[in-house]
Design a protein around this motif. Structure first.
Motif, mmCIF file in Angstrom:
data_model
loop_
_atom_site.group_PDB
_atom_site.id
_atom_site.type_symbol
_atom_site.label_atom_id
_atom_site.label_comp_id
_atom_site.label_asym_id
_atom_site.label_seq_id
_atom_site.Cartn_x
_atom_site.Cartn_y
_atom_site.Cartn_z
ATOM 1 N N PHE A 14 10.053 1.819 -1.527
ATOM 2 C CA PHE A 14 9.947 1.944 -0.084
ATOM 3 C C PHE A 14 11.193 1.387 0.581
ATOM 4 C CE2 PHE A 14 5.516 3.197 0.501
ATOM 5 C CZ PHE A 14 4.979 2.891 -0.733
ATOM 6 N N THR B 177 7.376 3.880 -7.704
ATOM 7 C CA THR B 177 7.537 4.054 -6.255
ATOM 8 C C THR B 177 8.558 3.079 -5.694
ATOM 9 O OG1 THR B 177 5.736 2.516 -5.769
ATOM 10 C CG2 THR B 177 5.165 4.844 -5.981
ATOM 11 N N SER C 51 9.978 6.399 1.724
ATOM 12 C CA SER C 51 9.241 6.133 0.492
ATOM 13 C C SER C 51 9.614 7.190 -0.524
ATOM 14 C CB SER C 51 7.732 6.154 0.734
ATOM 15 O OG SER C 51 7.297 7.466 1.042
ATOM 16 N N ARG D 42 8.211 8.523 -4.567
ATOM 17 C CA ARG D 42 7.416 8.389 -5.778
ATOM 18 C C ARG D 42 8.030 9.310 -6.814
ATOM 19 N NH1 ARG D 42 2.487 11.667 -6.208
ATOM 20 N NH2 ARG D 42 3.988 12.895 -7.344
ATOM 21 N N SER E 206 0.009 8.112 -0.830
ATOM 22 C CA SER E 206 -1.070 8.532 -1.709
ATOM 23 C C SER E 206 -0.958 10.032 -1.926
ATOM 24 C CB SER E 206 -2.432 8.177 -1.115
ATOM 25 O OG SER E 206 -2.622 8.838 0.130
ATOM 26 N N GLN F 288 0.815 6.942 4.958
ATOM 27 C CA GLN F 288 0.031 6.168 5.917
ATOM 28 C C GLN F 288 0.944 5.144 6.572
ATOM 29 O OE1 GLN F 288 -3.406 6.323 6.855
ATOM 30 N NE2 GLN F 288 -2.654 4.928 8.437
ATOM 31 N N SER G 194 2.241 3.086 3.346
ATOM 32 C CA SER G 194 1.783 3.318 1.979
ATOM 33 C C SER G 194 1.713 4.813 1.734
ATOM 34 C CB SER G 194 0.417 2.667 1.749
ATOM 35 O OG SER G 194 -0.544 3.218 2.620
#
Length: 120
Positions: A59, A57, A49, A51, A70, A81, A68
């Motif tokens: 993936f 973002t 991933s 960002r 955060s 996650q 995911s």
């Protein structure tokens, strides 16, 4: 001094979940680009991933819909996650930080890595 410290790796059965943390110091995670990569022995490091500093973002194809990301700005920590884990997700996972926008990192910084092992 920029430092990234990963944690949260471990062993889990297929279908399980893990949450990796990347605690940062020497930079403001919310302003910088942050990525997760993974590597298995004999293979190249693979994007999981990413960002960017502008919030966009992306993936890796193999984790879309399962993983995911955060960020907790108060803790200056970025998270990955991972749900519905598969044996092929087994790897050492690395956190990386890079510059852009108002984040003046002139190279990519890497954490030490954390092992994730998924058994069938």
């Amino acid at each position: 001094q920029v430092q990234l410290v990963e944690s949260g790796g471990g062993s889990v059965q297929a279908g399980g979940s893990l949450k990796l943390s990347c605690a940062a110091s020497g930079l403001i995670v919310s302003r910088c680009g942050v990525g997760w990569y993974r590597q298995t022995e004999g293979k190249e490091r693979e994007l999981v991933s990413k960002r960017n500093s502008d919030g966009s973002t992306m993936f890796g194809d193999s984790v879309i819909g399962r993983f995911s990301i955060s960020t907790n700005n108060t803790k200056n920590t970025h998270y990955l996650q991972m749900n519905s884990l598969k044996p092929e997700d087994t790897a050492v996972y690395y956190c990386a930080a890079f510059g852009g926008g108002t984040c003046f990192l002139f190279r990519t910084y890497w954490g030490q890595g954390t092992q994730v092992t998924v058994s069938s």
